[in-house]
Write a protein that holds these residues in place. Structure first.
Motif, short mmCIF file in Angstrom:
data_model
loop_
_atom_site.label_atom_id
_atom_site.label_comp_id
_atom_site.label_asym_id
_atom_site.label_seq_id
_atom_site.Cartn_x
_atom_site.Cartn_y
_atom_site.Cartn_z
N MET A 1 0.84 -1.19 0.00
CA MET A 1 0.00 0.00 0.00
C MET A 1 0.88 1.24 0.00
O MET A 1 1.87 1.33 0.74
CB MET A 1 -0.91 0.00 1.23
CG MET A 1 -1.87 1.19 1.30
SD MET A 1 -2.96 1.15 2.76
CE MET A 1 -3.94 -0.29 2.38
N SER A 2 0.51 2.21 -0.80
CA SER A 2 1.28 3.44 -0.87
C SER A 2 1.11 4.24 0.41
O SER A 2 0.07 4.23 1.05
CB SER A 2 0.82 4.29 -2.06
OG SER A 2 0.96 3.58 -3.25
N ARG A 14 2.57 14.26 -7.57
CA ARG A 14 1.73 13.12 -7.96
C ARG A 14 0.68 13.54 -8.99
O ARG A 14 0.37 12.79 -9.91
CB ARG A 14 1.08 12.49 -6.74
CG ARG A 14 2.10 11.75 -5.87
CD ARG A 14 1.48 10.71 -4.99
NE ARG A 14 2.52 9.88 -4.38
CZ ARG A 14 2.29 8.94 -3.49
NH1 ARG A 14 1.05 8.70 -3.09
NH2 ARG A 14 3.27 8.22 -2.99
N GLU A 156 -9.03 8.55 1.17
CA GLU A 156 -8.68 7.16 0.85
C GLU A 156 -9.90 6.23 0.87
O GLU A 156 -9.84 5.13 0.31
CB GLU A 156 -7.61 6.66 1.83
CG GLU A 156 -6.92 5.39 1.36
CD GLU A 156 -5.77 4.99 2.25
OE1 GLU A 156 -4.97 4.11 1.84
OE2 GLU A 156 -5.63 5.55 3.36
N LEU A 159 -11.17 4.41 -2.30
CA LEU A 159 -10.45 3.28 -2.90
C LEU A 159 -10.79 1.97 -2.20
O LEU A 159 -10.35 0.90 -2.63
CB LEU A 159 -8.93 3.52 -2.82
CG LEU A 159 -8.40 4.73 -3.58
CD1 LEU A 159 -6.89 4.83 -3.40
CD2 LEU A 159 -8.74 4.66 -5.06
N SER A 207 -7.19 7.77 -6.55
CA SER A 207 -6.29 6.90 -7.31
C SER A 207 -5.00 7.61 -7.68
O SER A 207 -3.91 7.03 -7.66
CB SER A 207 -6.99 6.38 -8.57
OG SER A 207 -8.12 5.60 -8.25
N TYR A 210 -2.98 8.32 -4.14
CA TYR A 210 -2.43 7.13 -3.49
C TYR A 210 -1.77 6.17 -4.48
O TYR A 210 -1.23 5.15 -4.08
CB TYR A 210 -3.52 6.41 -2.69
CG TYR A 210 -3.97 7.23 -1.49
CD1 TYR A 210 -3.23 7.23 -0.31
CD2 TYR A 210 -5.11 8.02 -1.55
CE1 TYR A 210 -3.62 7.99 0.78
CE2 TYR A 210 -5.51 8.79 -0.47
CZ TYR A 210 -4.76 8.77 0.69
OH TYR A 210 -5.15 9.53 1.77
N GLN A 211 -1.87 6.51 -5.76
CA GLN A 211 -1.20 5.75 -6.83
C GLN A 211 -1.53 4.26 -6.80
O GLN A 211 -0.67 3.40 -6.86
CB GLN A 211 0.31 5.98 -6.75
CG GLN A 211 0.70 7.42 -7.01
CD GLN A 211 2.19 7.63 -7.17
OE1 GLN A 211 2.99 6.97 -6.51
NE2 GLN A 211 2.56 8.53 -8.05
N ARG A 212 -2.81 3.99 -6.68
CA ARG A 212 -3.28 2.61 -6.79
C ARG A 212 -4.74 2.61 -7.23
O ARG A 212 -5.44 3.62 -7.10
CB ARG A 212 -3.11 1.86 -5.47
CG ARG A 212 -4.03 2.28 -4.35
CD ARG A 212 -3.81 1.38 -3.13
NE ARG A 212 -4.84 1.52 -2.14
CZ ARG A 212 -4.82 2.37 -1.12
NH1 ARG A 212 -3.79 3.19 -0.98
NH2 ARG A 212 -5.81 2.39 -0.25
N SER A 213 -5.16 1.49 -7.75
CA SER A 213 -6.54 1.33 -8.22
C SER A 213 -7.45 1.01 -7.04
O SER A 213 -7.00 0.52 -6.00
CB SER A 213 -6.62 0.21 -9.25
OG SER A 213 -5.80 0.51 -10.37
N GLU A 215 -10.23 -1.03 -4.76
CA GLU A 215 -10.32 -2.46 -4.44
C GLU A 215 -11.49 -3.13 -5.15
O GLU A 215 -11.65 -4.35 -5.05
CB GLU A 215 -10.50 -2.63 -2.92
CG GLU A 215 -9.34 -2.10 -2.09
CD GLU A 215 -9.62 -2.13 -0.60
OE1 GLU A 215 -8.69 -1.87 0.19
OE2 GLU A 215 -10.79 -2.42 -0.22
#
Length: 229
Positions: A1-2, A14, A156, A159, A207, A210-213, A215
């Motif tokens: 996790m970022s 970012r 967050e 996500l 996204s 936090y640089q993630r897709s 869940e």
């Protein structure tokens, strides 16, 4: 996790790494802008980023009582979508533009209002992301004609699959999902539901930050897709 990007410069970087959007010389005939106002707060698990939201007045003719980002339609006097978003935020919730730092302008959504499955109107919705340096300096002044309540949520959460549900819909043979995020505000002692396009915007912002897709499967409708530059 970022890790949570709590440094302002890191946060700006970012967004800059994401595909940028160049402001148009002329607005489309129908366009609106919203303000994604992010600030940092000490939470149970350390620093967290939160975003300011409103609950629209139940007397409004458009989307009464729904949760939204501060914003609205452009005025001819607005220089660009940043000016629109900042003006609307000041009018709706009393946010002084001098308290925020512009982080990024995201590519607009093409928002189509559907009635009975038929597109009734179309406009481009621009999103300006800003960072509020000092939350305590923000003195909330909700405009009762437009805003019933002002609250904030962890960025967050958009996500995570927790406290989320989705409703499957179809338009012109295309299946898509509308996401609903339930949030209980301990300060307000109220439940709020963030859904549809507001949820879609915040899923994208989270996204990027936090640089993630997410869940979960997003499956957003094609009529939200961004126009080509």
């Amino acid at each position: 996790m970022s890790s949570t990007p709590t440094d302002l410069q890191f946060l700006i970087q970012r967004f800059q790494n994401y595909k940028s959007h160049h402001l148009p010389l002329h607005f489309p005939a129908k366009s609106s802008a919203v303000l994604v106002c992010i600030y940092q707060e000490q939470g149970e698990d350390g620093n967290e980023l939160r975003v300011i939201l409103t609950k629209r007045s139940s007397t409004l003719s458009s989307h009464p009582g729904e949760v939204a980002l501060p914003g609205g339609k452009r005025d001819q006097e607005d220089a660009d979508d940043i000016a629109t978003a900042l003006r609307e935020a000041r009018e709706e919730i009393g946010l002084d533009p001098s308290l925020v730092t512009i982080i990024s302008v995201l590519q607009p959504f093409v928002n189509k209002s559907l009635l009975g499955g038929v597109c009734r109107r179309e406009c481009q919705l621009y999103q300006s992301s800003v960072f509020l340096q000092d939350k305590k300096a923000f003195k909330q002044l909700p405009n009762p004609a437009e805003v019933e309540d002002i609250f904030d949520v962890p960025l967050e959460m958009f996500l995570k699959d927790k406290n989320r549900r989705a409703e499957e819909r179809e338009h012109e043979g295309e299946r898509y999902l509308l996401h609903y995020f339930d949030y209980y505000s301990e300060d307000k002692e109220k439940n709020f539901v963030i859904w549809a396009l507001t949820a879609g915007i915040l899923i994208r912002v989270a996204s990027i930050v936090y640089q993630r897709s997410p869940e979960f499967q997003e499956l957003k409708p094609s009529f939200w897709k961004q126009p080509s530059n």
